[in-house]
Design a protein around this motif. Structure first.
Motif, mmCIF file in Angstrom:
data_model
loop_
_atom_site.group_PDB
_atom_site.id
_atom_site.type_symbol
_atom_site.label_atom_id
_atom_site.label_comp_id
_atom_site.label_asym_id
_atom_site.label_seq_id
_atom_site.Cartn_x
_atom_site.Cartn_y
_atom_site.Cartn_z
ATOM 1 N N LEU A 1 8.915 56.234 39.613
ATOM 2 C CA LEU A 1 8.161 56.978 40.618
ATOM 3 C C LEU A 1 9.082 57.962 41.325
ATOM 4 O O LEU A 1 10.219 57.621 41.660
ATOM 5 N N ASN A 2 8.603 59.165 41.576
ATOM 6 C CA ASN A 2 9.340 60.131 42.389
ATOM 7 C C ASN A 2 8.549 60.360 43.672
ATOM 8 O O ASN A 2 7.420 60.844 43.629
ATOM 9 N N PRO A 3 9.099 60.019 44.843
ATOM 10 C CA PRO A 3 8.326 60.077 46.084
ATOM 11 C C PRO A 3 8.165 61.473 46.676
ATOM 12 O O PRO A 3 7.405 61.655 47.624
ATOM 13 N N THR A 4 8.859 62.461 46.129
ATOM 14 C CA THR A 4 8.899 63.777 46.783
ATOM 15 C C THR A 4 7.524 64.400 47.030
ATOM 16 O O THR A 4 7.216 64.783 48.164
ATOM 17 N N PRO A 5 6.633 64.534 46.019
ATOM 18 C CA PRO A 5 5.352 65.205 46.287
ATOM 19 C C PRO A 5 4.484 64.466 47.291
ATOM 20 O O PRO A 5 3.828 65.099 48.127
ATOM 21 N N ASN B 1 15.957 57.211 52.908
ATOM 22 C CA ASN B 1 15.992 58.279 53.907
ATOM 23 C C ASN B 1 17.137 59.254 53.652
ATOM 24 O O ASN B 1 17.007 60.460 53.857
ATOM 25 N N GLY B 2 18.273 58.719 53.196
ATOM 26 C CA GLY B 2 19.465 59.540 53.080
ATOM 27 C C GLY B 2 19.458 60.537 51.945
ATOM 28 O O GLY B 2 19.756 61.729 52.139
ATOM 29 N N TRP B 3 19.098 60.084 50.734
ATOM 30 C CA TRP B 3 19.165 60.994 49.587
ATOM 31 C C TRP B 3 18.245 62.205 49.728
ATOM 32 O O TRP B 3 18.672 63.336 49.456
ATOM 33 N N PRO B 4 16.975 62.058 50.131
ATOM 34 C CA PRO B 4 16.135 63.263 50.283
ATOM 35 C C PRO B 4 16.717 64.262 51.273
ATOM 36 O O PRO B 4 16.641 65.473 51.062
ATOM 37 N N ALA B 5 17.309 63.759 52.368
ATOM 38 C CA ALA B 5 17.881 64.660 53.367
ATOM 39 C C ALA B 5 19.083 65.414 52.805
ATOM 40 O O ALA B 5 19.215 66.639 52.962
ATOM 41 N N VAL B 6 19.976 64.696 52.141
ATOM 42 C CA VAL B 6 21.181 65.328 51.580
ATOM 43 C C VAL B 6 20.810 66.361 50.525
ATOM 44 O O VAL B 6 21.330 67.493 50.512
ATOM 45 N N ALA C 1 17.962 67.945 50.103
ATOM 46 C CA ALA C 1 17.276 69.097 50.699
ATOM 47 C C ALA C 1 18.299 70.087 51.251
ATOM 48 O O ALA C 1 18.137 71.311 51.132
ATOM 49 N N ASN C 2 19.360 69.569 51.860
ATOM 50 C CA ASN C 2 20.407 70.432 52.397
ATOM 51 C C ASN C 2 21.175 71.134 51.279
ATOM 52 O O ASN C 2 21.528 72.313 51.387
ATOM 53 N N LEU C 3 21.449 70.409 50.197
ATOM 54 C CA LEU C 3 22.113 71.010 49.034
ATOM 55 C C LEU C 3 21.260 72.134 48.461
ATOM 56 O O LEU C 3 21.767 73.232 48.163
ATOM 57 N N ASN D 1 22.920 79.024 52.976
ATOM 58 C CA ASN D 1 23.140 78.279 54.222
ATOM 59 C C ASN D 1 22.456 76.923 54.151
ATOM 60 O O ASN D 1 21.372 76.795 53.568
ATOM 61 N N PRO D 2 23.066 75.888 54.759
ATOM 62 C CA PRO D 2 22.358 74.618 54.868
ATOM 63 C C PRO D 2 21.205 74.746 55.846
ATOM 64 O O PRO D 2 21.037 75.780 56.502
ATOM 65 N N LEU D 3 20.389 73.709 55.955
ATOM 66 C CA LEU D 3 19.261 73.728 56.881
ATOM 67 C C LEU D 3 19.758 73.844 58.321
ATOM 68 O O LEU D 3 20.841 73.347 58.661
ATOM 69 N N PRO D 4 18.992 74.508 59.218
ATOM 70 C CA PRO D 4 19.461 74.738 60.588
ATOM 71 C C PRO D 4 19.633 73.461 61.403
ATOM 72 O O PRO D 4 20.422 73.424 62.345
#
Length: 263
Positions: free
Chosen positions: A68-72, A227-232, A234-236, A244-247
């Motif tokens: 499963l991929n939770p992103t969508p 929680n951590g991997w989606p945030a990292v 997304a910034n990448l 630029n990374p996210l503000p």
């Protein structure tokens, strides 16, 4: 979104997702056995789920494992639900999480898989994952290593240089596959360290990046990396696509959201 809603509209595809939710990382044969479905029919449904980014496929030898991929689903929740009914949904989510925690005490902790698409080359994504200066920009940590098999790697916090994660480089296949152990310094787990695999698949100027995190020690660890991997990542993605990374640090938002759920 159109592909996601089309994929979810079919009850058979929803059943496939339910089976993967119950047991992630199944082969086609395992899914067919559970559903009493011909391989050709299951393959067609899985292809549509994969096209909608609801399912990620990881090759393990000759096998293709489906996750499963939770992103969508997360994007749908963020767009149409979370703003309008967050308090009630947070309470329900807390009850559900507690129930699942009790249930998971007697079962294996699932492997975590996350897939994202980035407008970049495979070489650019590889460098973003392994270059100390680039990782410091989007991860708030520098990943330091010579990235050779059996070498160590360190996840050094910006400013203090404190090591939050260390590990060993297990496999290197530039620029498409990197496998490392993911360990807390000084901690020895009975089942051994968790393992992270970065799989980079490119098509012209688009990269499909799949991160697989397996051999997880417990449910709390699984929730943390969820929680951590989606945030990292997304910034990448923002850094490579915009320069630029996210503000706002995305993990701060994830932690704040978790804190609101627990209050």
């Amino acid at each position: 979104m159109d592909r996601v809603f089309k994929a979810l509209a079919d009850p058979t595809r929803r059943l496939l997702l339910d089976r993967l939710r119950e047991q992630n990382g199944q082969t086609l044969s395992e899914l067919c056995a559970h559903l009493g479905m011909a391989r050709q029919s299951a393959t067609q449904h899985l292809d549509l789920l994969q096209a909608a980014n609801l399912v990620s496929v990881v090759r393990r030898g000759r096998e293709r494992l489906h996750y499963l991929n939770p992103t969508p689903i997360h994007e749908i929740q963020e767009r149409w639900i979370s703003e309008f009914d967050a308090p009630r949904l947070a309470a329900l989510s807390a009850v559900k999480a507690r129930a699942e925690e009790y249930a998971m005490n007697d079962t294996a902790i699932p492997t975590y898989v996350y897939t994202t698409y980035i407008k970049a080359t495979a070489e650019q994504v590889w460098k973003a994952l392994t270059d100390a200066d680039l990782t410091a920009k989007y991860w708030d940590h520098a990943n330091v290593s010579d990235w050779q098999p059996d070498s160590t790697w360190e996840h050094r916090r910006n400013g203090s240089g404190e090591l939050d994660v260390v590990g060993t480089v297990l496999e290197v296949e530039y620029p498409r596959r990197l496998v490392v152990t993911f360990e807390t310094p000084g901690e020895v787990l009975p089942g051994g360290p968790s393992i992270v695999t970065y799989l980079i698949e490119s098509d012209t100027d688009i990269v499909k990046l799949t991160v697989t995190h397996e051999n997880l020690p417990n449910a709390d660890f699984h929730r943390g990396i969820s929680n951590g991997w989606p945030a990292v990542l997304a910034n990448l993605k923002s850094l490579l696509e915009t320069g630029n990374p996210l503000p706002t640090e995305p993990w701060d938002l994830a932690m704040a959201h978790t804190a609101r759920q627990n209050t």
